[in-house]
Write an enzyme that holds these catalytic residues in place. Structure first.
Site, PDB file in Angstrom:
ATOM      1  N   LYS A  13      49.175  18.742 -27.721  1.00 54.66           N
ATOM      2  CA  LYS A  13      49.783  19.360 -26.540  1.00 54.66           C
ATOM      3  C   LYS A  13      48.947  20.544 -26.045  1.00 54.66           C
ATOM      4  O   LYS A  13      48.722  20.705 -24.853  1.00 54.66           O
ATOM      5  CB  LYS A  13      51.210  19.839 -26.845  1.00 54.66           C
ATOM      6  CG  LYS A  13      52.171  18.737 -27.240  1.00 54.66           C
ATOM      7  CD  LYS A  13      53.606  19.267 -27.390  1.00 54.66           C
ATOM      8  CE  LYS A  13      53.782  20.220 -28.548  1.00 54.66           C
ATOM      9  NZ  LYS A  13      53.677  19.571 -29.878  1.00 54.66           N
ATOM     10  N   ARG A  88      62.324  22.373 -27.364  1.00 58.22           N
ATOM     11  CA  ARG A  88      62.124  21.739 -28.661  1.00 58.22           C
ATOM     12  C   ARG A  88      63.442  21.214 -29.232  1.00 58.22           C
ATOM     13  O   ARG A  88      63.440  20.601 -30.290  1.00 58.22           O
ATOM     14  CB  ARG A  88      61.646  22.841 -29.561  1.00 58.22           C
ATOM     15  CG  ARG A  88      60.526  22.827 -30.498  1.00 58.22           C
ATOM     16  CD  ARG A  88      59.361  22.209 -30.617  1.00 58.22           C
ATOM     17  NE  ARG A  88      58.565  22.675 -31.719  1.00 58.22           N
ATOM     18  CZ  ARG A  88      57.386  23.279 -31.571  1.00 58.22           C
ATOM     19  NH1 ARG A  88      56.925  23.574 -30.390  1.00 58.22           N
ATOM     20  NH2 ARG A  88      56.684  23.578 -32.622  1.00 58.22           N
ATOM     21  N   ARG A 127      43.470  20.288 -40.715  1.00 59.81           N
ATOM     22  CA  ARG A 127      43.290  21.469 -39.871  1.00 59.81           C
ATOM     23  C   ARG A 127      43.126  22.720 -40.737  1.00 59.81           C
ATOM     24  O   ARG A 127      43.825  22.896 -41.729  1.00 59.81           O
ATOM     25  CB  ARG A 127      44.515  21.627 -38.974  1.00 59.81           C
ATOM     26  CG  ARG A 127      44.260  22.422 -37.710  1.00 59.81           C
ATOM     27  CD  ARG A 127      45.563  22.762 -37.023  1.00 59.81           C
ATOM     28  NE  ARG A 127      46.013  21.731 -36.074  1.00 59.81           N
ATOM     29  CZ  ARG A 127      47.109  21.882 -35.315  1.00 59.81           C
ATOM     30  NH1 ARG A 127      47.860  22.964 -35.403  1.00 59.81           N
ATOM     31  NH2 ARG A 127      47.463  20.928 -34.503  1.00 59.81           N
ATOM     32  N   ARG A 162      46.676  27.645 -43.019  1.00 59.31           N
ATOM     33  CA  ARG A 162      47.764  28.544 -42.606  1.00 59.31           C
ATOM     34  C   ARG A 162      49.024  28.258 -43.417  1.00 59.31           C
ATOM     35  O   ARG A 162      49.199  27.157 -43.913  1.00 59.31           O
ATOM     36  CB  ARG A 162      48.101  28.286 -41.132  1.00 59.31           C
ATOM     37  CG  ARG A 162      47.511  29.261 -40.182  1.00 59.31           C
ATOM     38  CD  ARG A 162      47.694  28.903 -38.704  1.00 59.31           C
ATOM     39  NE  ARG A 162      48.793  27.995 -38.362  1.00 59.31           N
ATOM     40  CZ  ARG A 162      48.907  27.430 -37.168  1.00 59.31           C
ATOM     41  NH1 ARG A 162      48.016  27.664 -36.222  1.00 59.31           N
ATOM     42  NH2 ARG A 162      49.909  26.624 -36.894  1.00 59.31           N
ATOM     43  N   ARG A 173      57.822  20.325 -40.746  1.00 60.61           N
ATOM     44  CA  ARG A 173      57.643  20.338 -39.282  1.00 60.61           C
ATOM     45  C   ARG A 173      57.849  18.930 -38.707  1.00 60.61           C
ATOM     46  O   ARG A 173      58.456  18.782 -37.641  1.00 60.61           O
ATOM     47  CB  ARG A 173      56.246  20.844 -38.929  1.00 60.61           C
ATOM     48  CG  ARG A 173      56.145  22.364 -38.963  1.00 60.61           C
ATOM     49  CD  ARG A 173      54.719  22.827 -39.136  1.00 60.61           C
ATOM     50  NE  ARG A 173      53.886  22.582 -37.981  1.00 60.61           N
ATOM     51  CZ  ARG A 173      52.547  22.538 -38.039  1.00 60.61           C
ATOM     52  NH1 ARG A 173      51.938  22.700 -39.186  1.00 60.61           N
ATOM     53  NH2 ARG A 173      51.845  22.351 -36.951  1.00 60.61           N
TER      54      ARG A 173
HETATM   55  P1  ADP Z   1      53.198  22.855 -33.783  1.00 59.61           P
HETATM   56  O1  ADP Z   1      53.529  22.086 -32.532  1.00 59.61           O
HETATM   57  O2  ADP Z   1      51.819  22.597 -34.280  1.00 59.61           O
HETATM   58  O3  ADP Z   1      54.246  22.756 -34.866  1.00 59.61           O
HETATM   59  P2  ADP Z   1      53.548  25.394 -32.307  1.00 59.61           P
HETATM   60  O4  ADP Z   1      52.358  26.238 -32.154  1.00 59.61           O
HETATM   61  O5  ADP Z   1      54.092  24.726 -31.101  1.00 59.61           O
HETATM   62  O6  ADP Z   1      53.158  24.381 -33.467  1.00 59.61           O
HETATM   63  O7  ADP Z   1      54.731  26.228 -32.979  1.00 59.61           O
HETATM   64  C1  ADP Z   1      54.572  26.900 -34.184  1.00 59.61           C
HETATM   65  C2  ADP Z   1      55.934  27.316 -34.721  1.00 59.61           C
HETATM   66  O8  ADP Z   1      56.559  28.216 -33.793  1.00 59.61           O
HETATM   67  C3  ADP Z   1      56.932  26.196 -34.908  1.00 59.61           C
HETATM   68  O9  ADP Z   1      56.787  25.569 -36.155  1.00 59.61           O
HETATM   69  C4  ADP Z   1      58.263  26.939 -34.783  1.00 59.61           C
HETATM   70  O10 ADP Z   1      58.562  27.652 -35.970  1.00 59.61           O
HETATM   71  C5  ADP Z   1      57.965  27.968 -33.723  1.00 59.61           C
HETATM   72  N1  ADP Z   1      58.285  27.488 -32.348  1.00 59.61           N
HETATM   73  C6  ADP Z   1      57.401  27.244 -31.348  1.00 59.61           C
HETATM   74  N2  ADP Z   1      58.024  26.829 -30.227  1.00 59.61           N
HETATM   75  C7  ADP Z   1      59.347  26.798 -30.533  1.00 59.61           C
HETATM   76  C8  ADP Z   1      60.522  26.438 -29.811  1.00 59.61           C
HETATM   77  N3  ADP Z   1      60.489  26.009 -28.518  1.00 59.61           N
HETATM   78  N4  ADP Z   1      61.712  26.514 -30.447  1.00 59.61           N
HETATM   79  C9  ADP Z   1      61.805  26.937 -31.728  1.00 59.61           C
HETATM   80  N5  ADP Z   1      60.733  27.288 -32.471  1.00 59.61           N
HETATM   81  C10 ADP Z   1      59.512  27.224 -31.879  1.00 59.61           C
END
Ligand code: ADP
Ligand code: ZN
Length: 219
Positions: A13, A88, A127, A162, A173
């Site tokens: 994304k 999300r 990663r 990380r 996740r």
């Molecule tokens: P990825 O898609 O690789 O899991 P992101 O960078 O989108 O990672 O998000 C990292 C973390 O930030 C998520 O695992 C979550 O904890 C939090 N997060 C990000 N966006 C949201 C959202 N819209 N709602 C709830 N938590 C979020």
């Protein structure tokens, strides 16, 4: 353009969103980036979000909606935005709908980046990230490795996995994605806003999104 990018963690994304901003100047809004910046700066928001993020859990909807309402009210969103990692959950999607109504903004489409599970798993487990908080360069031990010593090519700091990239956190996740986020695909499908794209190359995906936008007559 005013679009949402849906897709599992590791679907690309962020990469697709960045390429799309080059195309028409719409801003990329990544809740993950906003949260990581808050953690780095040690703000109240960052302190509250960190434990959830390290476990690979979602940050509470109320906190996310506060961030997004403030962000979507900023002037630079008027020309268009690409939402990356938000909404999300179904409650976030419902709250977004209300918020956009209040702001008198119409969404063009929700694009689902469909990537096979084995590809996702491979991308996430390979990663690595530079441990220097001011650098945070992203590596991949197969396709874009750090130096043979395991240090960052840009700043020389150790390159690490990380907290949310350990195997346990990755599994969490993906489970969270299946339970909470995947239902958004049919949410937007029912509204007639969904475009599903089999996404193996970010560049091809961007071309396909542009084609859809042209068909819909979006500027
Ligand atoms: P990825 O898609 O690789 O899991 P992101 O960078 O989108 O990672 O998000 C990292 C973390 O930030 C998520 O695992 C979550 O904890 C939090 N997060 C990000 N966006 C949201 C959202 N819209 N709602 C709830 N938590 C979020
Ligand atoms: Zn670095």
């Amino acid at each position: 353009m005013k679009i949402i990018l849906l897709g599992a963690p590791g679907a690309g994304k962020g990469t697709v969103a960045k390429l799309l901003t080059d195309f028409d100047g719409s801003v990329q809004i990544s809740t993950g980036d906003i949260l990581r910046a808050a953690v780095k700066e040690g703000t109240d928001l960052g302190k509250e979000a960190k434990a959830y993020m390290d476990r690979g859990d979602l940050v509470p909807d109320s906190l996310i909606m506060k961030i997004m309402e403030a962000r979507l009210r900023e002037d630079d969103c008027r020309n268009g935005f690409i939402l990356d990692g938000f909404p999300r959950t179904i409650p976030q999607a419902q709250a977004l709908k209300e918020l956009l109504k209040k702001l008198d903004v119409r969404l063009d489409m929700a694009v689902n980046l469909d990537v096979p599970k084995d590809v996702i798993l491979d991308r996430l487990t390979t990663r690595r990230t530079c441990s220097n908080p001011d650098c945070q360069a992203i590596y991949n031990i197969k396709s874009n490795p750090p130096t043979p010593e395991g240090t960052c090519k840009k700043c020389g700091s150790p390159v690490i996995q990380r907290d949310d990239e350990t195997e346990d956190a990755i599994m969490n996740r993906l489970q969270t994605y299946n339970d909470k986020t995947a239902p958004l695909i049919s949410f937007y499908e029912k509204k007639g806003l969904l475009k599903n794209i089999l996404s193996l190359s970010s560049v091809d995906t961007v071309e396909e999104i542009k084609k859809h936008l042209a068909v819909e007559g979006v500027d």
